[in-house]
Enzyme design. Structure first.
Site, PDB file in Angstrom:
ATOM      1  N   MET A  69       0.818  -1.218   0.000  1.00 39.59           N
ATOM      2  CA  MET A  69       0.000   0.000   0.000  1.00 39.59           C
ATOM      3  C   MET A  69       0.854   1.271   0.000  1.00 39.59           C
ATOM      4  SD  MET A  69      -2.807   1.125   2.835  1.00 39.59           S
ATOM      5  CE  MET A  69      -1.718   0.952   4.224  1.00 39.59           C
ATOM      6  N   VAL A  70       1.900   1.306   0.827  1.00 36.15           N
ATOM      7  CA  VAL A  70       2.731   2.517   0.903  1.00 36.15           C
ATOM      8  C   VAL A  70       3.550   2.679  -0.376  1.00 36.15           C
ATOM      9  CG1 VAL A  70       4.549   3.698   2.193  1.00 36.15           C
ATOM     10  CG2 VAL A  70       2.848   2.361   3.409  1.00 36.15           C
ATOM     11  N   TYR A 119       7.871  -7.660  15.905  1.00 39.37           N
ATOM     12  CA  TYR A 119       7.934  -6.678  14.803  1.00 39.37           C
ATOM     13  C   TYR A 119       8.575  -5.380  15.295  1.00 39.37           C
ATOM     14  CZ  TYR A 119       6.011  -3.590  11.144  1.00 39.37           C
ATOM     15  OH  TYR A 119       5.835  -2.677  10.125  1.00 39.37           O
ATOM     16  N   LYS A 126      11.902  -3.456  13.953  1.00 38.37           N
ATOM     17  CA  LYS A 126      11.818  -2.108  13.386  1.00 38.37           C
ATOM     18  C   LYS A 126      12.698  -1.127  14.168  1.00 38.37           C
ATOM     19  CE  LYS A 126       9.610  -1.204  10.195  1.00 38.37           C
ATOM     20  NZ  LYS A 126       9.963  -1.378   8.748  1.00 38.37           N
ATOM     21  N   ASP A 135      -6.994  -6.900  22.193  1.00 38.15           N
ATOM     22  CA  ASP A 135      -7.190  -5.469  21.928  1.00 38.15           C
ATOM     23  C   ASP A 135      -5.895  -4.810  21.458  1.00 38.15           C
ATOM     24  OD1 ASP A 135      -9.844  -4.931  22.384  1.00 38.15           O
ATOM     25  OD2 ASP A 135      -9.584  -4.479  24.523  1.00 38.15           O
ATOM     26  N   ARG A 137      -7.206   4.460  18.249  1.00 35.82           N
ATOM     27  CA  ARG A 137      -6.194   4.486  17.182  1.00 35.82           C
ATOM     28  C   ARG A 137      -6.370   5.754  16.365  1.00 35.82           C
ATOM     29  NH1 ARG A 137      -4.805   0.838  19.741  1.00 35.82           N
ATOM     30  NH2 ARG A 137      -4.273  -1.304  19.175  1.00 35.82           N
ATOM     31  N   PRO A 179       5.350   6.443  10.794  1.00 37.08           N
ATOM     32  CA  PRO A 179       3.933   6.736  10.567  1.00 37.08           C
ATOM     33  C   PRO A 179       2.998   6.020  11.532  1.00 37.08           C
ATOM     34  CG  PRO A 179       4.922   5.711   8.614  1.00 37.08           C
ATOM     35  CD  PRO A 179       5.876   5.546   9.755  1.00 37.08           C
ATOM     36  N   THR A 180       1.873   6.633  11.774  1.00 32.08           N
ATOM     37  CA  THR A 180       0.809   6.019  12.554  1.00 32.08           C
ATOM     38  C   THR A 180       0.112   4.954  11.697  1.00 32.08           C
ATOM     39  OG1 THR A 180      -1.027   6.595  13.986  1.00 32.08           O
ATOM     40  CG2 THR A 180      -0.980   7.690  11.848  1.00 32.08           C
ATOM     41  N   TRP A 190     -13.256  -7.693  16.345  1.00 27.97           N
ATOM     42  CA  TRP A 190     -12.381  -8.268  17.366  1.00 27.97           C
ATOM     43  C   TRP A 190     -12.195  -7.319  18.539  1.00 27.97           C
ATOM     44  CZ3 TRP A 190      -7.667 -10.058  13.893  1.00 27.97           C
ATOM     45  CH2 TRP A 190      -8.104 -11.075  13.046  1.00 27.97           C
TER      46      TRP A 190
HETATM   47  O1  GFB Z   1      -5.120  -2.829  12.935  1.00 30.12           O
HETATM   48  P1  GFB Z   1      -4.791  -3.838  13.966  1.00 30.12           P
HETATM   49  O2  GFB Z   1      -4.706  -5.236  13.536  1.00 30.12           O
HETATM   50  O3  GFB Z   1      -3.426  -3.488  14.665  1.00 30.12           O
HETATM   51  O4  GFB Z   1      -5.903  -3.769  15.129  1.00 30.12           O
HETATM   52  P2  GFB Z   1      -2.847  -2.647  15.911  1.00 30.12           P
HETATM   53  C1  GFB Z   1      -6.325  -2.564  15.698  1.00 30.12           C
HETATM   54  C2  GFB Z   1      -7.465  -2.842  16.658  1.00 30.12           C
HETATM   55  O5  GFB Z   1      -8.620  -3.231  15.911  1.00 30.12           O
HETATM   56  C3  GFB Z   1      -7.218  -3.957  17.680  1.00 30.12           C
HETATM   57  C4  GFB Z   1      -9.208  -4.377  16.499  1.00 30.12           C
HETATM   58  O6  GFB Z   1      -7.755  -3.570  18.930  1.00 30.12           O
HETATM   59  C5  GFB Z   1      -8.014  -5.119  17.095  1.00 30.12           C
HETATM   60  O7  GFB Z   1      -8.450  -6.055  18.082  1.00 30.12           O
HETATM   61  N1  GFB Z   1      -9.965  -5.136  15.490  1.00 30.12           N
HETATM   62  C6  GFB Z   1     -11.305  -5.302  15.483  1.00 30.12           C
HETATM   63  C7  GFB Z   1      -9.463  -5.810  14.436  1.00 30.12           C
HETATM   64  N2  GFB Z   1     -11.687  -6.105  14.492  1.00 30.12           N
HETATM   65  C8  GFB Z   1     -10.565  -6.446  13.807  1.00 30.12           C
HETATM   66  C9  GFB Z   1     -10.325  -7.256  12.661  1.00 30.12           C
HETATM   67  O8  GFB Z   1     -11.226  -7.861  12.064  1.00 30.12           O
HETATM   68  N3  GFB Z   1      -9.037  -7.342  12.238  1.00 30.12           N
HETATM   69  C10 GFB Z   1      -8.001  -6.690  12.872  1.00 30.12           C
HETATM   70  N4  GFB Z   1      -6.755  -6.810  12.384  1.00 30.12           N
HETATM   71  N5  GFB Z   1      -8.207  -5.943  13.986  1.00 30.12           N
HETATM   72  C11 GFB Z   1      -0.708  -3.219  14.668  1.00 30.12           C
HETATM   73  C12 GFB Z   1       0.549  -3.967  14.982  1.00 30.12           C
HETATM   74  O9  GFB Z   1      -1.342  -3.066  15.842  1.00 30.12           O
HETATM   75  O10 GFB Z   1      -0.456  -1.933  14.146  1.00 30.12           O
HETATM   76  C13 GFB Z   1       1.467  -3.939  13.859  1.00 30.12           C
HETATM   77  O11 GFB Z   1       0.215  -5.296  15.364  1.00 30.12           O
HETATM   78  C14 GFB Z   1       1.574  -2.590  13.166  1.00 30.12           C
HETATM   79  O12 GFB Z   1       2.684  -4.349  14.308  1.00 30.12           O
HETATM   80  C15 GFB Z   1       0.247  -1.910  13.000  1.00 30.12           C
HETATM   81  O13 GFB Z   1       2.446  -1.759  13.850  1.00 30.12           O
HETATM   82  C16 GFB Z   1       0.379  -0.501  12.496  1.00 30.12           C
HETATM   83  O14 GFB Z   1      -3.018  -1.183  15.708  1.00 30.12           O
HETATM   84  O15 GFB Z   1      -3.360  -3.157  17.210  1.00 30.12           O
END
Ligand code: GFB
Length: 317
Positions: free
Chosen positions: A24-25, A145, A149, A278, A218, A172-173, A211
């Site tokens: 994507m980036v 990870y 990084k 979470d 965020r 980046p966020t 989830w």
């Molecule tokens: O985007 P995400 O996977 O990563 O999840 P992080 C953000 C939040 O969304 C968490 C919730 O609290 C998840 O539990 N969530 C809800 C979900 N439903 C879903 C779903 O269906 N899929 C996913 N994936 N999440 C990542 C890091 O953290 O951020 C990486 O693990 C990376 O290393 C990335 O840095 C930018 O924001 O929690």
């Protein structure tokens, strides 16, 4: 902090390498660089496995990139991070080590390394200032990870100190937008929920699973806004210290999910699965250093989500 490089580095006329360009980036950087008169060199992991040092250095010796956006990485959402720790650690350490070392060996003029907000401690003060890196324990779901990084950031600093390389790190966020990875298990929250909402709507489902508790906070930056800032930083930033790329605005996962179902047009209920992790309770970057450089982002979340969903419908649905 030392400042060994140029704050006025023009990409015009340069050979600019974007590795991981199908990500994507990478795609957003290509869109952005197409507005500049430069030669864009692109590689994907299928064409060039950057985990192999000889391959990475041979390629760099042959193509002689002058500027490098180091965005190649093994990335994924919370579940992928939590279940594939070896890949996240090894792949990222190997890629960074080979590209950064190779960039020094082959005389790259400027390199921008892409970090991530999860490099900061889990209990960091919010909004998170750049100087709280390495001041506390990491969020366990993504520490593998994050450790890899952080090592890349430190390599950029070490090569600047020892060899005078103009290597910088932008952090980046959470990013989203066209070209994101839409996979039910591996993706980040926005593409995952777009995929789920789209499927739930098509199936006429009554409910859709989200989830975790929905309470984590965020911030989400549209990838083209991020790419614009990264291209700016490549040309105008040259410090040993890394720099946050964020908006300074956050919202809960529940609010994000509600916005996504509105954009997609799914009218059923949201069901929160609290057995799923979470992750970090809050992850808001302090973007004041970036704002002082006159950089801000324009795309609102709903607008960005509409564009992302349109891309999804055209490319993935
Ligand atoms: O985007 P995400 O996977 O990563 O999840 P992080 C953000 C939040 O969304 C968490 C919730 O609290 C998840 O539990 N969530 C809800 C979900 N439903 C879903 C779903 O269906 N899929 C996913 N994936 N999440 C990542 C890091 O953290 O951020 C990486 O693990 C990376 O290393 C990335 O840095 C930018 O924001 O929690």
């Amino acid at each position: 902090m030392s400042d060994g490089g140029s704050k006025n580095y023009s990409l015009t006329g340069k050979r600019v390498w974007i590795n991981g360009y199908r990500g994507m980036v990478g795609q957003a950087l290509v869109r952005q660089l197409e507005t500049i008169d430069c030669e864009i060199l692109r590689t994907t992991s299928e064409e060039l496995d950057l985990r192999r040092q000889a391959d990475a250095e041979d390629w760099m010796n042959e193509k002689k990139p002058e500027a490098v956006f180091l965005c190649a990485a093994t990335v994924g959402g919370i579940l992928a991070n939590n279940t594939r720790p070896a890949e996240f650690l090894y792949d990222n350490l190997a890629i960074e080590a080979n590209v950064i070392h190779g960039a020094w060996r082959t005389g790259v003029e400027k390199l921008l390394y892409l970090g991530t907000g999860c490099m900061y401690p889990r209990e960091a003060p919010q909004p998170i200032p750049e100087d709280c890196l390495l001041t506390g324990p990491l969020e366990p779901t993504n520490e593998w990870y994050a450790v890899a990084k952080i090592a890349g950031l430190k390599m950029c600093q070490a090569y600047r100190r020892q060899y005078g390389c103009d290597f910088i790190t932008a952090l980046p966020t959470n990013l989203y937008g066209p070209g994101d990875n839409f996979d039910p298990k591996d993706s980040h929250v926005i593409p995952a929920l777009i995929l789920k909402a789209h499927a739930a709507k098509a199936d006429g489902a009554k409910a859709m699973e989200v989830w975790g508790s929905g309470t984590p906070l965020r911030e989400f930056l549209y990838v083209d806004d991020a790419a614009k800032v990264l291209v700016f930083l490549m040309q105008a930033y040259s410090e040993e210290a890394h720099i946050n790329v964020g908006l300074g605005k956050e919202l809960s996962i529940r609010e994000v999910a509600e916005t996504i179902v509105r954009v997609v047009g799914f009218e059923g209920e949201l069901v929160f699965d609290t057995k799923k992790p979470d992750g970090m309770p809050r992850k808001l970057l302090d973007a004041s250093r970036l704002s002082k450089l006159g950089q801000s982002s324009a795309t609102g979340l709903e607008d960005g989500l509409n564009r992302t969903y349109a891309w999804f419908l055209e490319n993935k649905a």
